[in-house]
Structures are given as structure tokens and as C-alpha cells.
Design an enzyme around this catalytic site. Structure first.
Site, PDB file in Angstrom:
ATOM      1  NE  ARG A   1      -4.034  -1.832   2.297  1.00  0.00           N
ATOM      2  CZ  ARG A   1      -4.137  -3.102   2.668  1.00  0.00           C
ATOM      3  NH1 ARG A   1      -3.103  -3.718   3.197  1.00  0.00           N
ATOM      4  NH2 ARG A   1      -5.272  -3.765   2.508  1.00  0.00           N
TER       5      ARG A   1
ATOM      6  CB  SER B   1     -19.481 -14.039  10.783  1.00  0.00           C
ATOM      7  OG  SER B   1     -18.781 -12.960  10.247  1.00  0.00           O
TER       8      SER B   1
ATOM      9  CB  SER C   1     -17.071  -0.820   2.703  1.00  0.00           C
ATOM     10  OG  SER C   1     -16.189  -1.907   2.662  1.00  0.00           O
TER      11      SER C   1
ATOM     12  CG  HIS D   1     -19.357   1.788   4.714  1.00  0.00           C
ATOM     13  ND1 HIS D   1     -18.375   2.623   4.231  1.00  0.00           N
ATOM     14  CD2 HIS D   1     -18.716   0.744   5.294  1.00  0.00           C
ATOM     15  CE1 HIS D   1     -17.189   2.097   4.478  1.00  0.00           C
ATOM     16  NE2 HIS D   1     -17.365   0.959   5.124  1.00  0.00           N
TER      17      HIS D   1
ATOM     18  CB  THR E   1     -17.648   4.867  12.020  1.00  0.00           C
ATOM     19  OG1 THR E   1     -16.445   5.597  12.234  1.00  0.00           O
ATOM     20  CG2 THR E   1     -18.225   5.309  10.675  1.00  0.00           C
TER      21      THR E   1
ATOM     22  CE  LYS F   1     -15.764   3.818   7.574  1.00  0.00           C
ATOM     23  NZ  LYS F   1     -14.420   3.890   7.005  1.00  0.00           N
TER      24      LYS F   1
ATOM     25  CB  THR G   1      -6.570   7.710  26.669  1.00  0.00           C
ATOM     26  OG1 THR G   1      -5.490   7.310  27.500  1.00  0.00           O
ATOM     27  CG2 THR G   1      -6.892   9.169  26.927  1.00  0.00           C
TER      28      THR G   1
ATOM     29  CB  THR H   1      -9.186  -4.269  -0.256  1.00  0.00           C
ATOM     30  OG1 THR H   1      -8.000  -3.862   0.424  1.00  0.00           O
ATOM     31  CG2 THR H   1     -10.366  -3.507   0.310  1.00  0.00           C
TER      32      THR H   1
END
Ligand code: PMP
Length: 406
Positions: A26, A139, A191, A219, A247, A250, A280, A365
Site C-alpha cells: 500500500r 458471520s 463497503s 457506511h 462510526t 465517515k 484513553t 481488499t
């Protein structure tokens, strides 16, 4: 001398050479985002401004004035960091307010914040599946790495059902003893292909076979539903899901992750998940920015409407130009290339010649042979930007002798 670890460096280098040899190494694009300019950004490698087409800041909320001013105000008021883990002095008022807002957004009793969406999946699935005796996790085959790793970490039994295949899922549920705890883990918008799960059918199966449902809406939150509560909200199904995970990085444009569910479930994860307990807390200003973003998107349809309009505009322009793209019901527009080297070459040419930045998506990916340019147009791309991109793609398609869409 800056230190010597040559034996191990040789090992590291060989592994990296392997990635480079099979084209999966990458490369980072060093971008400089400039508030108020998105989707334009300065590209340091190119030494010029480019148009970004592959950001997951889907709605441009990362630069929305209400988000920026909430973050400035919180920074001035509370300072930079949270000051500790949530349990030891790190729980600030902003975290509590944000968790209340998230619970309300999804129509759940409670919510729990994490430092990323990755961590929320990993820690929640990892903790629940490990602690519930004899738990089996079902899953979806296309689930994100964060869920896969969390399930693996739990050491619970895992059954992978074929992607979005309700019949396969039912056969597996039927074969399991009625009284073992079961979790069905899946996503709403996937995604890379941009397809959407049959959420209602999966909830029906969960009811029939006594399973809990865990839905990753990473997403989709901010983007779908009248208040941006995701596909579950849009389809009136939020109340049927045991856990909705999302999230803040995004659609909401900031950073962080969360789960929303029953008070008992969130308290359980809060009390047992080491990935939550021993890290933290997010800076208060992050929570304040996310809160402003969520509140804005709950009240405004404008971003979502313009987003969908841009997606439709791009798809129609690609069709007219004969550029093959995957048909799906979401905002993710994968332009199919089907070859890793060519995909990288197209991405390089789009950037160097036309100033359009789209990161190539290659194996691992996506599967080999399905390499693609994953385009995510947003409300801040103009129609002229889209016309320009499609003209560039059409020119390259012809020049490279690539097949047009049927
Ligand atoms: N779930 C899915 C489906 C994702 O695609 C991602 C990130 N790409 C995550 C979870 C992790 O979210 P975050 O980026 O907030 O860590």
C-alpha cells in the site's frame, strides 16, 4: 547510529518485498485537506491541488461550519485530551451527551463510545462471544476485518454464511441447538460492492431461531434514514436489532465508533471489554464535533438529498460514457477494472494527467479479478467536477483499449 536490529529488519523487508511482488503493497497519498475546500485537497506527491473521489467523509461533515465551531469551542473550554480512560477521570460531559444522542438516534436505551469503529466491532463481538458460554457467531462472508478479528479473538464457534444469503443463514441456524446463544453479525451497506443486506429477513430469522442481531451501519449512519440513523432507520427496523454499530469517522466526518443497544448490553460491554476499559477516552472536542454533526444531520435533509442526487448524476454520466460500474442501491460507485496493474495505472493517470484522486482497490481488499476504482461522490462535488471526471475516465478507457459497458 539510530539503532540496529538487522536480523529482524531482514525479515520485515522480505515480507514487504512479497507484498510488492504481488502488487498488494500500500502506498499512501500525502494529502493536505483544507477546511472549506473539500473535495479539493493539496496532494504533496503531485505538488498540486486535486479532487478527492475516494473519501469516506461522505457528506463533507468533516468541514461543516457547525462541526468546526463546536470543536473550537470545546477545545477552548475543555482543552486537548480527555485526561484518562473513561473509568479513571476520562468521562467528560461531552461523552455522556454524545452517548445519549446516539442512543436516541437509533431508538435504543443506551450507547457506548469507542475510539474507532474498528475497536467497537472488535471489542463488542470479542467480549460478548467470549463471555456467553457456548455462543455461536454467524458471520456474513463479506464482513469487515474488525468483526472477523473480534470473533476470532473471542474463540467462540464461528459459522460463515454466504454473503446476504438468507437461505444459507437459515440452514445454519436450524442445525444449531435451540438453547445455545447465537449472534448474527452483518453489515447494512457493504463497503466495497455497495450492496445492502436483507435486514428484515435476517431479523425474522433471528426471531424464529432465538438469535441476537449485530448490525454494522458504518457506511450508512448519517447517510440514510430521515434522521441519518442508517438503513435500519430508513426501513423502520431499528427496534428489531439487538446492536447497531456505527462510526463517527465517515458520514459524521470526525472520528470514533459506538454501539447502541439495550442498557444491559451496553453496560455489560462497558464493564467487561478490555478494548473499552483500558484505553484513553476520545478528546472532548471530538465528542463535541461528532455531537454537532449528528444533531445537524438529524435535522437537515439537504446533505442527504444532494448526496443521492450526485450519486445518480455520476451513475448516469458513467452509463452515457460506457464505463462499466457495479449496479447497487447505495452511494458507493465501483468502476470495475478487473486487473491490479491496470487499476493502479488508471489511478496514476487520473491523478497525474487530470488531477483526480481515486485510490485503486486491489487484492486483498477485494477478490482478484474484481479490482476497481471505488468512487464516492458527495454533496460537495459539483456536477462540473463529475463531468470532468467522467470525461477523463472515458479518455483513458479509449486510450487503454478497455471494454465499454454492455
Ligand atoms: N466497519 C466497516 C464495515 C468498515 O468499513 C470500517 C472502516 N473502513 C469499520 C467498521 C471501522 O470503522 P472506523 O474507520 O471508524 O475504525
Amino acid at each position: 547510529m539510530t539503532g540496529a536490529a538487522t536480523t529482524y529488519d531482514d525479515y520485515f523487508q522480505r515480507a514487504l518485498d512479497g507484498l510488492k511482488a504481488d502488487g498488494s503493497y500500500r502506498h499512501f497519498a500525502e494529502l493536505e485537506r483544507q477546511a472549506g475546500r473539500f473535495p479539493k485537497a493539496y496532494h504533496h506527491g503531485m505538488g498540486r491541488e486535486v479532487t478527492v473521489w475516494c473519501s469516506n467523509d461522505y457528506l463533507g461533515m468533516g468541514q461543516h461550519p457547525s462541526v468546526l465551531s463546536a470543536m473550537h469551542a470545546s477545545l477552548d473550554h475543555s482543552g486537548a485530551g480527555a485526561g484518562g480512560t473513561r473509568n479513571i477521570s476520562g468521562t467528560n460531559h461531552e461523552h455522556v451527551e454524545l452517548e445519549r444522542e446516539l442512543a436516541d438516534l437509533h431508538g435504543k436505551e443506551a450507547a457506548l463510545l469507542f475510539n474507532s469503529g474498528y475497536l467497537s466491532n472488535w471489542a463488542t463481538l470479542g467480549t460478548i462471544a467470549a463471555r456467553m458460554k457456548d455462543c455461536v457467531v454467524l458471520s456474513d462472508a463479506a464482513n469487515h476485518a474488525s468483526m472477523i478479528e473480534g470473533i476470532r479473538h473471542s474463540r467462540a464457534e464461528k459459522q460463515i454464511f454466504r454473503h446476504n444469503d438468507v437461505a444459507d443463514l437459515e440452514a445454519r441456524l436450524k442445525a444449531l441447538p435451540r438453547d445455545v446463544p447465537k449472534i448474527i453479525a452483518f453489515e447494512s451497506v457493504y463497503s466495497m460492492d455497495g450492496d445492502i443486506a436483507p435486514i428484515e429477513e435476517i431479523c425474522d430469522l433471528a426471531d424464529r431461531y432465538g438469535a441476537m442481531t449485530y448490525l454494522d451501519e458504518v457506511h450508512a449512519v448519517g447517510l440514510y434514514g430521515h434522521q441519518g440513523g442508517g438503513v435500519a432507520e430508513q426501513r423502520g427496523l431499528s427496534h428489531r436489532l439487538s446492536v447497531i454499530e456505527g462510526t463517527l469517522g465517515k458520514g459524521f466526518g470526525v472520528v470514533g465508533g459506538y454501539i447502541a443497544g439495550s442498557a444491559a448490553l451496553c453496560d455489560f460491554v462497558r464493564s467487561f471489554a478490555s478494548g473499552f476499559i483500558f484505553s484513553t477516552a476520545l478528546p472532548p472536542m471530538i465528542a463535541a464535533g461528532a455531537l454537532a454533526s449528528i444533531r445537524h444531520l438529524r435535522g437537515s435533509q439537504d446533505e442527504r438529498e444532494r448526496h443521492q442526487a450526485r450519486v445518480a448524476y455520476l451513475r448516469a454520466a458513467l452509463d452515457r460514457a460506457g464505463i462499466p460500474h457495479m449496479d447497487n442501491p447505495s452511494h458507493i460507485v465501483p468502476v470495475m477494472v478487473g486487473d491490479a496493474t491496470r487499476c493502479r495505472a488508471l489511478s496514476d493517470l487520473l491523478l497525474s494527467r487530470f488531477g483526480h484522486y481515486i485510490q485503486p482497490i486491489n487484492y486483498p481488499t477485494v477478490a482478484r479479478g474484481t479490482e476497481r476504482l471505488r468512487i464516492t461522490p458527495g454533496p460537495l462535488h459539483s456536477t462540473a467536477d463529475i463531468d470532468d471526471l467522467v470525461a477523463a475516465l472515458a479518455a483513458l478507457w479509449q486510450e487503454q483499449g478497455m471494454a465499454a459497458a454492455a
